[in-house]
Design a protein around this motif. Structure first.
Motif, PDB file in Angstrom:
ATOM      1  N   ASN A 119       0.978  -1.043  -0.223  1.00  0.00           N
ATOM      2  CA  ASN A 119       0.635   0.509   0.150  1.00  0.00           C
ATOM      3  C   ASN A 119       1.153   1.026   0.226  1.00  0.00           C
ATOM      4  OD1 ASN A 119      -2.074   2.485   1.047  1.00  0.00           O
ATOM      5  ND2 ASN A 119      -3.332   1.008   2.243  1.00  0.00           N
ATOM      6  N   SER A 120       0.698   2.253  -0.860  1.00  0.00           N
ATOM      7  CA  SER A 120       1.402   3.508  -0.875  1.00  0.00           C
ATOM      8  C   SER A 120       0.008   4.097  -1.751  1.00  0.00           C
ATOM      9  CB  SER A 120       2.484   3.511  -1.641  1.00  0.00           C
ATOM     10  OG  SER A 120       2.591   4.788  -1.780  1.00  0.00           O
ATOM     11  N   GLY A 121       0.137   5.565  -2.112  1.00  0.00           N
ATOM     12  CA  GLY A 121      -1.367   6.778  -2.900  1.00  0.00           C
ATOM     13  C   GLY A 121      -0.221   7.691  -3.439  1.00  0.00           C
ATOM     14  N   GLU A 129      -6.606  10.860  -2.910  1.00  0.00           N
ATOM     15  CA  GLU A 129      -5.654   9.195  -3.039  1.00  0.00           C
ATOM     16  C   GLU A 129      -5.881   8.707  -4.211  1.00  0.00           C
ATOM     17  OE1 GLU A 129      -4.721   7.470   0.067  1.00  0.00           O
ATOM     18  OE2 GLU A 129      -3.604   6.361  -0.558  1.00  0.00           O
ATOM     19  N   GLN A 131      -5.266   5.676  -5.812  1.00  0.00           N
ATOM     20  CA  GLN A 131      -4.623   4.197  -4.549  1.00  0.00           C
ATOM     21  C   GLN A 131      -3.225   3.586  -4.909  1.00  0.00           C
ATOM     22  OE1 GLN A 131      -3.538   2.997  -1.564  1.00  0.00           O
ATOM     23  NE2 GLN A 131      -5.084   2.071  -1.254  1.00  0.00           N
ATOM     24  N   ILE A 132      -2.219   2.878  -4.877  1.00  0.00           N
ATOM     25  CA  ILE A 132      -1.882   2.452  -5.384  1.00  0.00           C
ATOM     26  C   ILE A 132      -1.661   1.086  -4.023  1.00  0.00           C
ATOM     27  CG2 ILE A 132       1.100   1.401  -5.240  1.00  0.00           C
ATOM     28  CD1 ILE A 132       1.043   5.139  -6.490  1.00  0.00           C
ATOM     29  N   GLN A 228       2.332   8.373  -0.676  1.00  0.00           N
ATOM     30  CA  GLN A 228       2.328   8.089   1.304  1.00  0.00           C
ATOM     31  C   GLN A 228       3.423   6.946   1.637  1.00  0.00           C
ATOM     32  OE1 GLN A 228      -1.416   5.646   1.599  1.00  0.00           O
ATOM     33  NE2 GLN A 228      -2.048   6.363   2.821  1.00  0.00           N
ATOM     34  N   HIS A 230       2.746   3.656   3.732  1.00  0.00           N
ATOM     35  CA  HIS A 230       1.575   3.338   4.661  1.00  0.00           C
ATOM     36  C   HIS A 230       2.430   2.161   5.586  1.00  0.00           C
ATOM     37  CE1 HIS A 230      -2.285   1.480   5.023  1.00  0.00           C
ATOM     38  NE2 HIS A 230      -2.441   2.399   4.732  1.00  0.00           N
TER      39      HIS A 230
END
Ligand code: MG
Length: 244
Positions: A119-121, A129, A131-132, A228, A230
């Motif tokens: 997870n990142s973003g 955001e 989303q990643i 992000q 995360h």
């Protein structure tokens, strides 16, 4: 002025045409204004792009935790990787409307599931955001999977890749417009190609991408591009932007 001239010319031509009932090919051919020349090469930023990461340093970025100019994320092999716990990063420069290219990959070593895996973003104007997330057989809520506008809009399709493979996002973003009293005049929109596949088609942003609760619409001006932290070892490379 040029646009006005073209419009007037076009109307004039249309008037003439209705009188004569027939266009000539050249009546609808314009030679001005002339588009600026942008040179392009495979796997390289276009000549007019601002390169946000060229493989060597994070000089274009600051920590979003404390504003420090040397984010601690790890740089290696022309890529950089989230350093969990150090906080997200954002560009020093702020943007309104833009075209953005970014490449990312989730860790090869699969760990966790759902929102806890890769997870990142990517934060558009630091607020919205995209989303990643590892999308290799990783079940989660659809408006939280890779390519979603987080908690707002799932991607049109899942442009899947195996964990550890590089993904691309190519984004066209138009910022929301607010009047001087801070009221929304026009929603922001975003179009996203994920690995070359359309996943967001001129999607309207409903407001902030909240983890809990409904989106909030708040007036704002130009904003940075954010990434992000995360807690997952997501990597990035080849990031460039063209303000529009
Ligand atoms: Mg995220």
């Amino acid at each position: 002025m040029k646009r006005q001239f073209i419009l007037i010319a076009l109307l004039g031509v249309a008037g003439m045409a209705s009188a004569q009932t027939k266009f000539q090919p050249q009546d609808t051919e314009f030679y001005e204004p002339v588009p600026r020349v942008v040179s392009t090469k495979a796997n390289a930023a276009p000549s007019d792009a601002i390169v946000l990461f060229d493989g060597t340093n994070l000089n274009a970025w600051v920590s979003d935790k404390d504003g420090s100019t040397s984010p601690q994320w790890t740089i290696a092999n022309n890529t950089f990787t989230v350093k969990p716990g150090t906080g997200g990063i954002q560009t020093k420069q702020t943007f309104e409307d833009f075209q953005l290219h970014i490449e990312w990959k989730s860790p090869e070593l699969i760990k966790g599931e759902g929102q806890g895996r890769g997870n990142s973003g990517l934060f558009l104007q630091g607020i919205y955001e995209l989303q990643i997330l590892d999308n290799n057989n990783n079940k989660t809520y659809t408006n939280g999977q890779a390519g979603s506008i987080y908690k707002q809009r799932p991607p049109l399709v899942e442009a899947r890749k195996a964990a550890g493979e590089w993904h691309t996002y190519d984004i066209v973003y138009t910022a929301p417009r607010f009047n001087k009293d801070g009221h929304l005049i026009k929603k922001g929109t975003v179009t996203v190609l994920h690995n070359g596949v359309l996943v967001q088609n001129n999607t309207e942003l409903e407001g902030t991408t909240e983890f809990i609760g409904l989106p909030k619409m708040k007036a704002h001006g130009a904003g940075p591009i954010g990434l992000q932290d995360h807690g997952d070892l997501v990597s990035f490379r080849n990031i460039w932007i063209r303000p529009l």
